[in-house]
Scaffold this motif. Structure first.
Motif, PDB file in Angstrom:
ATOM      1  N   VAL A 115       9.448  -8.397 -40.771  1.00 35.73           N
ATOM      2  CA  VAL A 115       7.982  -9.052 -41.979  1.00 35.73           C
ATOM      3  C   VAL A 115       7.636  -9.188 -39.696  1.00 35.73           C
ATOM      4  O   VAL A 115       7.520 -10.348 -39.699  1.00 35.73           O
ATOM      5  N   ASP A 116       5.928  -8.564 -40.172  1.00 31.60           N
ATOM      6  CA  ASP A 116       5.560  -8.931 -38.878  1.00 31.60           C
ATOM      7  C   ASP A 116       4.933 -10.580 -38.592  1.00 31.60           C
ATOM      8  O   ASP A 116       3.905 -11.228 -39.210  1.00 31.60           O
ATOM      9  N   GLU A 117       4.185 -11.343 -37.235  1.00 31.87           N
ATOM     10  CA  GLU A 117       3.779 -12.256 -37.359  1.00 31.87           C
ATOM     11  C   GLU A 117       2.114 -12.129 -38.520  1.00 31.87           C
ATOM     12  O   GLU A 117       2.020 -12.771 -38.891  1.00 31.87           O
ATOM     13  N   GLU A 118       1.648 -10.813 -39.181  1.00 29.81           N
ATOM     14  CA  GLU A 118      -0.165 -10.710 -39.337  1.00 29.81           C
ATOM     15  C   GLU A 118       1.030  -9.997 -40.217  1.00 29.81           C
ATOM     16  O   GLU A 118       0.754  -8.773 -40.911  1.00 29.81           O
ATOM     17  N   PHE A 119       0.882 -11.491 -41.374  1.00 26.36           N
ATOM     18  CA  PHE A 119       1.131 -10.502 -42.798  1.00 26.36           C
ATOM     19  C   PHE A 119       0.906 -11.566 -43.689  1.00 26.36           C
ATOM     20  O   PHE A 119       0.346 -12.514 -43.487  1.00 26.36           O
ATOM     21  N   ASP A 120       0.972 -10.795 -45.608  1.00 24.11           N
ATOM     22  CA  ASP A 120       0.960 -11.467 -46.146  1.00 24.11           C
ATOM     23  C   ASP A 120       1.633 -12.040 -46.662  1.00 24.11           C
ATOM     24  O   ASP A 120       2.415 -11.128 -47.279  1.00 24.11           O
ATOM     25  N   LEU A 121       1.919 -13.302 -46.836  1.00 17.59           N
ATOM     26  CA  LEU A 121       3.077 -14.219 -47.524  1.00 17.59           C
ATOM     27  C   LEU A 121       3.340 -13.681 -49.075  1.00 17.59           C
ATOM     28  O   LEU A 121       4.426 -13.688 -49.333  1.00 17.59           O
ATOM     29  N   ASN A 122       1.831 -13.387 -49.950  1.00  9.52           N
ATOM     30  CA  ASN A 122       2.205 -13.396 -51.158  1.00  9.52           C
ATOM     31  C   ASN A 122       3.064 -11.682 -51.547  1.00  9.52           C
ATOM     32  O   ASN A 122       3.756 -11.413 -51.991  1.00  9.52           O
ATOM     33  N   HIS A 161      18.160   4.727 -43.768  1.00 12.80           N
ATOM     34  CA  HIS A 161      18.147   5.640 -45.068  1.00 12.80           C
ATOM     35  C   HIS A 161      16.709   4.902 -45.267  1.00 12.80           C
ATOM     36  O   HIS A 161      15.657   5.655 -45.365  1.00 12.80           O
ATOM     37  N   THR A 162      16.036   4.197 -45.810  1.00 10.42           N
ATOM     38  CA  THR A 162      14.926   3.428 -45.661  1.00 10.42           C
ATOM     39  C   THR A 162      14.637   2.222 -45.235  1.00 10.42           C
ATOM     40  O   THR A 162      15.215   0.990 -45.345  1.00 10.42           O
ATOM     41  N   ASP A 163      13.876   1.706 -44.654  1.00 14.74           N
ATOM     42  CA  ASP A 163      13.230   0.416 -43.647  1.00 14.74           C
ATOM     43  C   ASP A 163      11.834   0.431 -44.393  1.00 14.74           C
ATOM     44  O   ASP A 163      10.881   1.412 -43.363  1.00 14.74           O
ATOM     45  N   CYS A 164      11.647  -1.022 -43.483  1.00 16.26           N
ATOM     46  CA  CYS A 164       9.629  -0.737 -44.226  1.00 16.26           C
ATOM     47  C   CYS A 164       9.209  -2.462 -43.386  1.00 16.26           C
ATOM     48  O   CYS A 164       9.732  -2.930 -42.741  1.00 16.26           O
ATOM     49  N   ILE A 165       8.336  -2.155 -43.063  1.00 12.87           N
ATOM     50  CA  ILE A 165       7.338  -2.927 -42.283  1.00 12.87           C
ATOM     51  C   ILE A 165       6.420  -4.015 -42.851  1.00 12.87           C
ATOM     52  O   ILE A 165       5.531  -2.697 -44.352  1.00 12.87           O
ATOM     53  N   ILE A 166       6.611  -5.395 -42.999  1.00 12.76           N
ATOM     54  CA  ILE A 166       5.084  -6.212 -43.210  1.00 12.76           C
ATOM     55  C   ILE A 166       4.252  -6.449 -42.990  1.00 12.76           C
ATOM     56  O   ILE A 166       4.698  -7.777 -42.107  1.00 12.76           O
ATOM     57  N   THR A 167       2.644  -5.657 -42.805  1.00 10.94           N
ATOM     58  CA  THR A 167       2.230  -6.307 -41.652  1.00 10.94           C
ATOM     59  C   THR A 167       0.500  -5.920 -42.212  1.00 10.94           C
ATOM     60  O   THR A 167       0.317  -4.972 -43.189  1.00 10.94           O
ATOM     61  N   GLU A 168      -0.185  -6.897 -41.736  1.00 13.72           N
ATOM     62  CA  GLU A 168      -1.585  -6.580 -42.055  1.00 13.72           C
ATOM     63  C   GLU A 168      -2.191  -6.117 -40.732  1.00 13.72           C
ATOM     64  O   GLU A 168      -3.205  -5.067 -40.476  1.00 13.72           O
ATOM     65  N   ASN A 169      -1.415  -5.620 -39.719  1.00 13.19           N
ATOM     66  CA  ASN A 169      -1.906  -4.725 -38.564  1.00 13.19           C
ATOM     67  C   ASN A 169      -1.404  -3.474 -38.059  1.00 13.19           C
ATOM     68  O   ASN A 169      -0.168  -3.843 -38.374  1.00 13.19           O
ATOM     69  N   LYS A 170      -2.742  -2.825 -38.820  1.00  5.53           N
ATOM     70  CA  LYS A 170      -2.940  -0.910 -38.245  1.00  5.53           C
ATOM     71  C   LYS A 170      -1.659  -0.466 -38.305  1.00  5.53           C
ATOM     72  O   LYS A 170      -0.891  -0.062 -37.260  1.00  5.53           O
ATOM     73  N   GLU A 171      -2.677  -1.396 -36.491  1.00  4.42           N
ATOM     74  CA  GLU A 171      -0.939  -0.565 -34.876  1.00  4.42           C
ATOM     75  C   GLU A 171      -0.079  -0.630 -35.118  1.00  4.42           C
ATOM     76  O   GLU A 171       0.466   0.335 -34.671  1.00  4.42           O
ATOM     77  N   THR A 172       0.295  -2.024 -35.239  1.00  8.08           N
ATOM     78  CA  THR A 172       1.811  -2.796 -35.592  1.00  8.08           C
ATOM     79  C   THR A 172       2.625  -1.501 -36.300  1.00  8.08           C
ATOM     80  O   THR A 172       3.136  -0.765 -36.333  1.00  8.08           O
ATOM     81  N   ALA A 173       1.714  -1.404 -37.847  1.00  6.18           N
ATOM     82  CA  ALA A 173       2.081  -0.733 -38.687  1.00  6.18           C
ATOM     83  C   ALA A 173       2.405   1.355 -38.129  1.00  6.18           C
ATOM     84  O   ALA A 173       3.895   1.219 -37.913  1.00  6.18           O
ATOM     85  N   ASN A 174       1.486   1.664 -37.610  1.00  2.63           N
ATOM     86  CA  ASN A 174       1.866   2.513 -36.747  1.00  2.63           C
ATOM     87  C   ASN A 174       2.964   2.871 -35.843  1.00  2.63           C
ATOM     88  O   ASN A 174       3.569   3.873 -35.697  1.00  2.63           O
ATOM     89  N   TRP A 189       5.692   1.129 -45.690  1.00  2.00           N
ATOM     90  CA  TRP A 189       4.314   0.172 -45.368  1.00  2.00           C
ATOM     91  C   TRP A 189       3.723  -0.484 -45.805  1.00  2.00           C
ATOM     92  O   TRP A 189       3.102  -0.396 -46.935  1.00  2.00           O
ATOM     93  N   ASN A 190       5.023  -2.313 -46.156  1.00  3.54           N
ATOM     94  CA  ASN A 190       3.894  -3.117 -46.874  1.00  3.54           C
ATOM     95  C   ASN A 190       4.469  -2.617 -48.136  1.00  3.54           C
ATOM     96  O   ASN A 190       2.627  -2.315 -49.319  1.00  3.54           O
ATOM     97  N   CYS A 191       5.022  -1.647 -49.093  1.00  2.82           N
ATOM     98  CA  CYS A 191       5.781  -1.389 -50.021  1.00  2.82           C
ATOM     99  C   CYS A 191       7.354  -1.761 -50.823  1.00  2.82           C
ATOM    100  O   CYS A 191       8.008  -1.418 -49.566  1.00  2.82           O
ATOM    101  N   SER A 192       7.928  -1.884 -51.153  1.00  2.00           N
ATOM    102  CA  SER A 192       9.611  -2.206 -51.820  1.00  2.00           C
ATOM    103  C   SER A 192      10.377  -1.042 -51.358  1.00  2.00           C
ATOM    104  O   SER A 192      10.257   0.073 -51.457  1.00  2.00           O
ATOM    105  N   THR A 193      11.357  -0.967 -50.250  1.00  2.00           N
ATOM    106  CA  THR A 193      12.405   0.091 -50.359  1.00  2.00           C
ATOM    107  C   THR A 193      12.745   0.655 -51.576  1.00  2.00           C
ATOM    108  O   THR A 193      13.158   1.756 -51.560  1.00  2.00           O
TER     109      THR A 193
END
Lengths: 440, 440
Positions: B232-239, B345-358, B371-375
């Motif tokens: 969970v990145d610092e720039e994220f959507d809590l919901n 196997h599968t790992d996910c980032i939750i962020t609203e920042n595209k650069e961080t996601a990439n 990126w922003n979806c369930s494993t």
């Protein structure tokens, strides 16, 4: 406490973590820098190479081996340097999209080429190979642990030290991305590091490959045997057959793609069979024939070059001016024989009948299935791969001559916007997937 | 003398030789015939299934296992039959051209998809799996040796006997292309048949997969662990974060694609961290937190659901309503942590920042990078593969969810007209290669 081998493997693996994130420009720049560095340190590398040569002469190594060790031979140093630039200029193998699919609104799946990870590459004594492998590893984003033959030790060490310094001082590639190891005992410890090492690539004798395959759980890319066959069909052109057989056997008999056995359709005329075997004898090839051929077909005698087949003649890689020949009833029997006896490297049919050729091409279970051409074409450069990492007789991952693609894996990227499975059918919800392929 | 296992493997391998030459129509027709045969013998198969169920009840197996054994449950038999037709109707995976290149006039190279060979497939007790695997193997042109869980023995045996008879009587597929083996001891002997068996596919518990990987030289397609992470990145959507984390953990915790650990950027506010952990506790998930979280951040106490992390909390597949949570400095540290601890196997980032996601998508070395979806999306059906052979954490050959493509290899076909290498540069001649890609 970590063993020396574990430390090397962990460092390589963590260097991979950084190398994986670099752009093609950054990776290619590193190759340019290595090129420049090796060029600038040419004198000291050749000096080290002369120590290896002196040791080789002192140890009475064969003249062909000494020739291979010699980095000053026939512009070898310069073509080694050019090879690094050639690899730098290859198309970037990393990050290519090979599948793009919309799973649902705002949920897109991509399959992207990615480096495999950490490679352990074991090679023989040709000193220029270290530059080639370093270039291939960095270009493909893989880290590599290298072990070269001990005869080139001084040369490898000099080159490796230049490469490490250049990487550390001038590039974004971590210097641990390329590590040279020096002792054979380290190799056996490294073969246990399956947690950190992803692929072993042995480039050396069949015995080396076989030993490595037997002593590691890490996948091994390579071939232990090259038992290639040629089947001569009843509807064939004699001149083509002789030309192809002689080339396949004599162009370079020590090559894994040299032919080791000929199956001749039993409906081929005695005259033609005699011509084929005579042409082999004329080329100074010892021909092991079945009793049937010896007693009923051969119209000439030659006690030096005509010998009987032995129990293992059709399961053997001669790697020399020797070959086994038998008659066979038809193409189906030939396919069965080859699928049972060949090492699944490269096998060829000589026929003018397209239907028979297609049957053979479809039925043979080898990396290379050829029609009317020499088995010796099984080679990365001849296939136009720009470079060759090795030839694989594995049936999974890379098969046949392996170019840069063989050092690549892939990853699935899934980009969503809060998507969860419990909203979809099969996992508790009612939404269905779109599964629509996207342009890429 | 051949052992029983060797005989089975040789028969499967020679059946593959025939299966490999069949057309898509012939392979799909065989599936239709199997479908019809199983349908016609529904009564006797269900009768055998009832014997398995009675034994299961007698042996006091768990109700969930008994439910899985029951072929009459919720139209399972019919959907099993439909599954065979679905596979029959998939695009032919065999013989696709994936590279075509003119090497010289009249000398053309083609890379063609081809089946791998002989598969050894070990699976658990769901009786419908045997139909699914049989369909996949035949469609892809591979022969298969099958070993199912002993709880479904009678059902497997009844189905296997129908399948063998149908293949022998009505189709061109040799009946030995699909063989059921019955005892566990045969499995360990078969794992030594690396000369004849090309790939092992275990579909069962992690322990089973691990044991098999440790006891064979044959390549194994599968995953021993599914240690998936969410960062969970610092720039994220809590919901979104809460929704995705709860789905990834609780939708099916026994799945290999369930999340096992959460890394939260240490700049995320205390309130938000509390909300995330509270949502897990509300979903009845035991949350193993670091001392830092426990002492400095958590604003609520819950002695049942809030526990301390243990030494192995970040190297562990809970496979239950349990999870480990830690803070981490930044995305780079998260990437390092995941590349070290995850099972790729599968790992996910939750962020609203595209650069961080990439950065995350590029840096993580796992089969799935999200990126922003369930494993839990890591699944062949959800990816739209039509079917799933398994999920692989290998880094060579097939990776991630594996569809029919994972059962395919390729071959190089070279078609010439008397071409020999000694006429080309590098092998004694002067001709050069054209290396021109052809349309296909």
């Amino acid at each position: 406490m970590s063993s020396a081998a574990e430390t090397i493997a962990i460092e390589a693996s963590s260097a991979f973590g950084i190398l994986k994130t670099l752009s093609n420009d950054e990776r290619s720049f590193a190759l340019q820098a290595i090129h420049d560095g090796l060029k600038a340190h040419k004198d000291e590398i050749l000096k080290a190479n002369r120590v290896d040569l002196e040791n080789a002469i002192k140890n009475e190594l064969s003249s062909s081996l000494i020739k291979r060790l010699n980095l000053e031979d026939k512009g070898k140093f310069d073509s080694m340097l050019q090879g690094i630039l050639d690899v730098a200029n290859l198309e970037d193998p990393v990050g290519k999209i090979t599948l793009a699919r919309k799973l649902d609104d705002g949920l897109n799946l991509y399959r992207i080429t990615a480096p495999i990870g950490t490679l352990l590459i074991i090679f023989e004594s040709r000193p220029e190979v270290i530059a080639n492998i370093t270039a291939l590893a960095i270009k493909s984003g893989n880290s590599a642990i290298l072990k070269g033959g001990k005869e080139s030790y001084q040369t490898f060490r000099a080159m490796s030290s230049v490469i490490s310094n250049i990487l550390a001082e001038k590039t974004k590639v971590p210097s641990h991305a390329i590590q040279l190891i020096e002792s054979r005992s380290e190799v056996s410890d490294l073969l246990n590091q399956d947690k950190y090492i992803d692929l072993v690539i042995p480039r050396g004798s069949n015995e080396l490959v076989r030993n490595i395959k037997n002593s590691t759980k890490i996948p091994v890319l390579g071939h232990a045997d090259g038992i290639c066959s040629i089947y001569v069909d009843e509807e064939f052109d004699l001149n083509k057959a002789i030309k192809i057989i002689i080339d396949s056997k004599t162009n370079y008999p020590a090559g894994c793609n040299a032919v080791e056995q000929i199956l001749i359709n039993s409906k081929v005329s005695k005259n033609q069979i005699n011509s084929i075997i005579k042409s082999l004898v004329d080329a100074k090839v010892i021909v092991h024939v079945t009793d049937e051929i010896k007693n009923d077909i051969l119209e000439f005698k030659d006690e030096t070059y005509i010998q009987s087949v032995e129990d293992d003649s059709f399961d053997k890689e001669y790697l020399s001016f020797e070959i086994a020949v038998t008659l066979i009833d038809n193409v189906d029997k030939a396919i069965q024989h080859i699928n049972y006896h060949s090492s699944k490297h490269t096998d060829c049919i000589i026929t003018e009948n397209k239907e028979t050729a297609n049957k053979f091409l479809k039925g043979i279970d080898s990396a290379g299935v050829y029609w009317n051409c020499s088995t010796r074409f099984a080679d990365g450069f001849r296939y136009g791969f720009g470079t060759e990492v090795g030839i694989s007789t594995n049936k999974i991952h890379a098969r046949g001559p392996v170019g840069l693609e063989g050092l690549m894996s892939y990853q699935y990227q899934l980009k969503g916007n809060g998507h969860i499975v419990s909203e979809y059918v099969g996992a508790g919800g009612s939404k269905t997937f779109v599964h629509e392929d996207l342009e890429y």
